[in-house]
Design a protein around this motif. Structure first.
Motif, PDB file in Angstrom:
ATOM      1  N   GLN A 569      54.241  36.852  45.633  1.00  0.00           N
ATOM      2  CA  GLN A 569      53.738  35.907  44.639  1.00  0.00           C
ATOM      3  C   GLN A 569      53.141  36.644  43.447  1.00  0.00           C
ATOM      4  O   GLN A 569      52.478  37.667  43.613  1.00  0.00           O
ATOM      5  N   PRO A 570      53.328  36.119  42.252  1.00  0.00           N
ATOM      6  CA  PRO A 570      52.618  36.675  41.098  1.00  0.00           C
ATOM      7  C   PRO A 570      51.188  36.152  41.046  1.00  0.00           C
ATOM      8  O   PRO A 570      50.885  35.072  41.569  1.00  0.00           O
ATOM      9  N   LEU A 571      50.318  36.908  40.415  1.00  0.00           N
ATOM     10  CA  LEU A 571      48.922  36.490  40.268  1.00  0.00           C
ATOM     11  C   LEU A 571      48.741  35.710  38.966  1.00  0.00           C
ATOM     12  O   LEU A 571      49.522  35.843  38.019  1.00  0.00           O
ATOM     13  N   PRO A 572      47.677  34.894  38.878  1.00  0.00           N
ATOM     14  CA  PRO A 572      47.411  34.130  37.644  1.00  0.00           C
ATOM     15  C   PRO A 572      46.995  35.050  36.498  1.00  0.00           C
ATOM     16  O   PRO A 572      46.775  36.247  36.671  1.00  0.00           O
ATOM     17  N   ARG A 573      46.867  34.427  35.306  1.00  0.00           N
ATOM     18  CA  ARG A 573      46.460  35.178  34.124  1.00  0.00           C
ATOM     19  C   ARG A 573      45.161  34.667  33.503  1.00  0.00           C
ATOM     20  O   ARG A 573      44.523  35.392  32.740  1.00  0.00           O
ATOM     21  N   THR A 574      44.788  33.419  33.796  1.00  0.00           N
ATOM     22  CA  THR A 574      43.662  32.787  33.107  1.00  0.00           C
ATOM     23  C   THR A 574      42.656  32.291  34.128  1.00  0.00           C
ATOM     24  O   THR A 574      43.034  31.679  35.136  1.00  0.00           O
ATOM     25  N   PHE A 575      41.356  32.519  33.859  1.00  0.00           N
ATOM     26  CA  PHE A 575      40.309  32.238  34.839  1.00  0.00           C
ATOM     27  C   PHE A 575      39.103  31.590  34.170  1.00  0.00           C
ATOM     28  O   PHE A 575      38.792  31.863  33.000  1.00  0.00           O
ATOM     29  N   ALA A 576      38.437  30.733  34.939  1.00  0.00           N
ATOM     30  CA  ALA A 576      37.116  30.227  34.578  1.00  0.00           C
ATOM     31  C   ALA A 576      36.095  31.047  35.353  1.00  0.00           C
ATOM     32  O   ALA A 576      36.165  31.130  36.585  1.00  0.00           O
ATOM     33  N   VAL A 577      35.151  31.640  34.648  1.00  0.00           N
ATOM     34  CA  VAL A 577      34.235  32.625  35.230  1.00  0.00           C
ATOM     35  C   VAL A 577      32.806  32.176  35.007  1.00  0.00           C
ATOM     36  O   VAL A 577      32.401  31.903  33.866  1.00  0.00           O
ATOM     37  N   ARG A 578      32.030  32.089  36.072  1.00  0.00           N
ATOM     38  CA  ARG A 578      30.606  31.779  35.950  1.00  0.00           C
ATOM     39  C   ARG A 578      29.868  32.959  35.333  1.00  0.00           C
ATOM     40  O   ARG A 578      30.168  34.120  35.612  1.00  0.00           O
ATOM     41  N   ALA A 579      28.855  32.658  34.512  1.00  0.00           N
ATOM     42  CA  ALA A 579      28.047  33.697  33.881  1.00  0.00           C
ATOM     43  C   ALA A 579      26.592  33.262  33.891  1.00  0.00           C
ATOM     44  O   ALA A 579      26.261  32.172  33.426  1.00  0.00           O
ATOM     45  N   VAL A 580      25.723  34.088  34.454  1.00  0.00           N
ATOM     46  CA  VAL A 580      24.281  33.829  34.480  1.00  0.00           C
ATOM     47  C   VAL A 580      23.592  35.089  33.981  1.00  0.00           C
ATOM     48  O   VAL A 580      23.845  36.191  34.488  1.00  0.00           O
ATOM     49  N   GLU A 581      22.728  34.943  33.004  1.00  0.00           N
ATOM     50  CA  GLU A 581      22.027  36.085  32.428  1.00  0.00           C
ATOM     51  C   GLU A 581      20.539  35.791  32.354  1.00  0.00           C
ATOM     52  O   GLU A 581      20.099  34.691  32.688  1.00  0.00           O
ATOM     53  N   GLY A 582      19.756  36.765  31.952  1.00  0.00           N
ATOM     54  CA  GLY A 582      18.314  36.624  31.938  1.00  0.00           C
ATOM     55  C   GLY A 582      17.734  37.403  33.102  1.00  0.00           C
ATOM     56  O   GLY A 582      17.928  38.622  33.222  1.00  0.00           O
ATOM     57  N   ALA A 583      17.007  36.711  33.992  1.00  0.00           N
ATOM     58  CA  ALA A 583      16.459  37.385  35.177  1.00  0.00           C
ATOM     59  C   ALA A 583      17.577  37.855  36.095  1.00  0.00           C
ATOM     60  O   ALA A 583      17.468  38.893  36.754  1.00  0.00           O
ATOM     61  N   LEU A 584      18.663  37.092  36.155  1.00  0.00           N
ATOM     62  CA  LEU A 584      19.826  37.469  36.950  1.00  0.00           C
ATOM     63  C   LEU A 584      20.849  38.165  36.059  1.00  0.00           C
ATOM     64  O   LEU A 584      20.818  38.053  34.837  1.00  0.00           O
ATOM     65  N   THR A 585      21.756  38.896  36.685  1.00  0.00           N
ATOM     66  CA  THR A 585      22.847  39.524  35.961  1.00  0.00           C
ATOM     67  C   THR A 585      24.166  39.123  36.608  1.00  0.00           C
ATOM     68  O   THR A 585      24.222  38.799  37.797  1.00  0.00           O
ATOM     69  N   THR A 586      25.228  39.148  35.822  1.00  0.00           N
ATOM     70  CA  THR A 586      26.560  38.830  36.321  1.00  0.00           C
ATOM     71  C   THR A 586      27.505  39.958  35.954  1.00  0.00           C
ATOM     72  O   THR A 586      27.614  40.334  34.783  1.00  0.00           O
ATOM     73  N   ASP A 587      28.158  40.517  36.962  1.00  0.00           N
ATOM     74  CA  ASP A 587      29.185  41.536  36.760  1.00  0.00           C
ATOM     75  C   ASP A 587      30.540  40.949  37.122  1.00  0.00           C
ATOM     76  O   ASP A 587      30.665  40.205  38.106  1.00  0.00           O
ATOM     77  N   LEU A 588      31.541  41.312  36.350  1.00  0.00           N
ATOM     78  CA  LEU A 588      32.904  40.878  36.604  1.00  0.00           C
ATOM     79  C   LEU A 588      33.737  42.070  37.047  1.00  0.00           C
ATOM     80  O   LEU A 588      33.717  43.125  36.410  1.00  0.00           O
TER      81      LEU A 588
END
Length: 715
Positions: A569-588
């Motif tokens: 199977q091929p993988l997708p190309r477009t994603f919805a990504v959660r992002a939280v910043e401030g006291a918390l950090t988000t790494d992708l």
């Protein structure tokens, strides 16, 4: 003892009418019409900031507003309380169940009504809403608090013997704001088929400074299903009933299921230890062993997660909700479905992808480990390839898996000590199979017995010269043994790259860049499942890539295989990504398909600066952040990166969050086959959650131009 906790039960039964073969029942993390929080836990007697709680977040991925009906259920399957939430276009809304159950707060003021101003890219109306929605979704018709008199009744209904409140939640897209329960026929009259919702959840325990989480279970609305989640014409995808779940000595297995409480002997559970020895478990208390567990819930829809103090990961369904049920006491194997689905689901697969690994080869600050499980009775050979972050293969080795075998690999051991796995654990065919395993696989090549022997496998030890060269390639980007000083990877403090694991017919020395790998070695049996762990704090399923009957227009290994002969199977190309910043950090963590193909020279691995489409961000008030311009004037609208990389959501390549609101989400259109994983955490603690992003489509969807209006799930 490891506990099997049957935590939540749905009282509505569904009736199967036969199997479908088009993949419509395959569950994947894509925008959906119903979301399931399979269980929650909340401390009712502790103050905020110290209480164990469950937080879940909803995202509307469409420009049109949506109404999400949230229902809390007891763990005995009784719907207890329901309330609607109005989401403007591209809205994101978190819910803290401690706030809801202890303080009665559903959401901040006006946060759940249609009186909130939509963002500039949002549409004012949804044509699927009923005419009464405009009035019913306003204050005071739409409650923002749970009446104080009702809270003690909720506590009494939800309190478990442990003292915590526990149950589960469903979130449904509907066409009006009302308070009918799923036990009310009107509830089903109001269901919407908009596959627009996505979300995730986290369990947080501040005293132990720990957290873990996963995506919510995404159930799409699909017409003409033979079986459905609610069983009442709801058109929601049904859940599967048999699973393979990784187990450890101190892990818990959490089971959500429909139907009445399971009695003794009704839930079939077989544990396999790391030597493939089976143990049939007759009750819900299971001795703790390292290995994996087969769970068969008969005809009941189910969902299973494995949890430890710091980690949580979904079990692997051995089929989907439309697959024929597994007979109790029968041969344990994946449920067969003839499908050419493009949807990437956590299901037994022919190829597994670890999108990014990072290993400290000079100390012990960071490592990555993964495990591979054979869920079939035949022995299988898994070929493991380590690639640089630029997509150059630097090391290949084989794992011989007897029937129902599980093999864990610590990449620090591989890179630092040159040890693939302890000899007695069996990377060779010298391992004694378990009592339920078969002795041979008729698809193996004739040379497999010799190549998979201990001498043929070099006894699981990597020669020192090769080991040092691999470390240099993964940290400094050069591979002197093959490419001299030509860069084939990036420079990193940590050894960095990605891993592929393929079902093959012999213990081969070929790599996926070799034509013979696809012409002779590769097999197409969907029998492998697996997971990976970062620093022993977070775990997540590997990306499961199935072999299909006929190749799609694009395939996972299309750059290396002739005429898409890999059939992956091929993988997708477009994603919805959660992002939280401030006291918390988000790494992708992001993996993208390299540009190089079969036969490329060392100089041809010029993948360090592959462009991707401009990301697009929405804060928690639906305000869009405009894309940046990258590089010196005249600058490019496209940021660049290597095929496998990690970046924080405040990275300079991403739109700037200028509004001060810490929460939100982003759309990433990555221009090629990709995979995105999100890690949200509190720096310096074990309060982290690792989970896959939501794919806005699949590998057969047309590429999306971002920013695009309207944004939403791709066909």
């Amino acid at each position: 003892m490891k506990k099997l906790i049957v935590f939540a039960l749905l009282f509505l039964a569904a009736t199967a009418r036969g199997a479908v073969t088009d993949g419509a029942c395959d569950l994947s993390t894509q925008p959906a019409a119903t979301l399931l929080l399979p269980y929650f836990q909340v401390s009712l007697d502790e103050p905020p900031g110290e209480a164990r709680t469950t937080i879940f977040t909803l995202v509307n991925t469409k420009a049109e507003p949506q109404i999400a009906r949230i229902t809390l259920w007891t763990n005995a399957g009784v719907p207890l309380i329901t309330f609607p939430v109005f989401l403007t276009g591209y809205d994101v809304q978190p819910f803290d169940l401690h706030d809801l159950l202890v303080r009665g707060v559903i959401a901040p003021p006006n946060g759940t009504t249609n009186e909130v101003s939509p963002g500039p890219l949002s549409s004012p109306d949804n044509p699927h809403f009923l005419p009464t929605a405009a009035g019913n979704c306003r204050s005071p018709r739409l409650e923002r608090h749970i009446p104080a008199l009702l809270l003690p009744q909720l506590h009494a209904a939800l309190r478990l013997p442990s003292g915590y409140a526990g149950g589960y939640a469903t979130i449904d897209a509907v066409t009006d704001c009302d308070y009918s329960m799923p036990s009310d026929p009107r509830f089903f009259e109001l269901l919407s088929d908009d596959n627009a919702l996505t979300g995730d959840y986290q369990f947080i325990h501040p005293p132990s400074r720990s957290a873990h989480g996963s995506p919510l279970v995404h159930l799409r609305a699909v017409p003409d299903l033979p079986k459905t989640f609610y069983g009442r014409g709801d058109r929601r995808q049904p859940l599967p009933s048999s699973f393979a779940v990784r187990s450890f000595q101190f892990s818990d297995t959490m089971v959500w299921q429909e139907g009445e409480v399971v009695g003794a002997g009704e839930l079939e559970a077989v544990q396999f230890d790391e030597r493939e020895n089976p143990l049939v478990v007759a009750d819900v208390a299971m001795p703790g062993v390292d290995g994996w567990t087969y769970l068969n819930n008969g005809s009941r829809q189910s969902w299973v997660t494995m949890t430890t103090v710091f980690t949580e990961t979904y079990a692997t369904p051995l089929g989907n909700g439309c697959a024929p049920r597994a007979p109790a006491g029968g041969v344990i194997r994946p449920r067969e479905l003839t499908t050419d689905s493009c949807d990437i689901a956590v299901a037994p697969a022919a190829t597994l992808l670890l999108p990014l690994f990072e290993v400290d080869v000079t100390g012990r600050t960071r490592s990555t480990s993964f495990s591979v499980t054979n869920v079939s009775p035949q022995p299988q050979i898994a070929h493991v390839t380590l690639w640089t972050d630029h997509g150059y293969p630097v090391l290949g080795f084989n794992l011989f898996l007897t029937g129902y075998d599980v093999q864990a690999i610590d990449l620090r051991e591989v890179l630092v000590n040159g040890l693939i796995a302890p000899e007695e654990q069996g990377t060779s065919n010298a391992a004694t199979p378990g009592a339920r395993s078969l002795a041979n696989n008729p698809k193996f090549l004739g040379n497999a017995p010799a190549t998979c022997s201990r001498p043929g496998q070099d006894r699981g030890i990597i020669p020192a010269q090769v080991q040092q060269s691999v470390i240099l390639a993964l940290t400094g980007g050069t591979l002197p043994l093959s490419c001299g000083s030509t860069p084939v990877g990036g420079e990193h403090r940590l050894a960095t790259g990605y891993v592929t694991i393929d079902v093959v017919a012999t213990c081969t020395s070929n790599l996926p860049t070799d034509r013979a790998y696809f012409e002779r070695d590769l097999l197409y049996d969907n029998v492998l499942t697996g997971d990976y762990s970062l620093d022993d704090d977070d775990s997540n399923p590997l990306v499961h890539i199935r072999a299909v009957e006929t190749p799609h227009a694009s395939t996972f290994y299309e750059n290396y295989s002739r005429n898409r002969g890999d059939r992956r199977q091929p993988l997708p190309r477009t994603f919805a990504v959660r992002a939280v910043e401030g006291a918390l950090t988000t790494d992708l963590t992001i993996w993208r398909q390299p540009s190089t193909g079969a036969g490329a020279t060392c100089a041809g691995y010029a993948n360090a600066r592959l462009p991707f489409d401009t990301p697009f961000r929405f804060d928690e008030r639906e305000n869009p952040a405009l894309p940046r311009c990258y590089g010196p004037p005249p600058c490019s609208p496209h940021p660049e990166a290597a095929p496998a990389f990690r970046m924080a959501t405040d990275d300079e390549r991403l739109p700037v969050n200028t509004t001060g609101h810490p929460g939100g989400w982003m759309v990433l259109s990555l221009d090629r086959q990709s995979w995105v994983t999100t890690r949200i955490g509190l720096p310096g603690t074990s309060i982290t959650a690792l989970f896959d992003a939501t794919a806005l489509g699949n590998g057969c969807s047309a590429p999306a131009a971002v920013p695009a209006v309207p944004i939403g799930r791709l066909p």
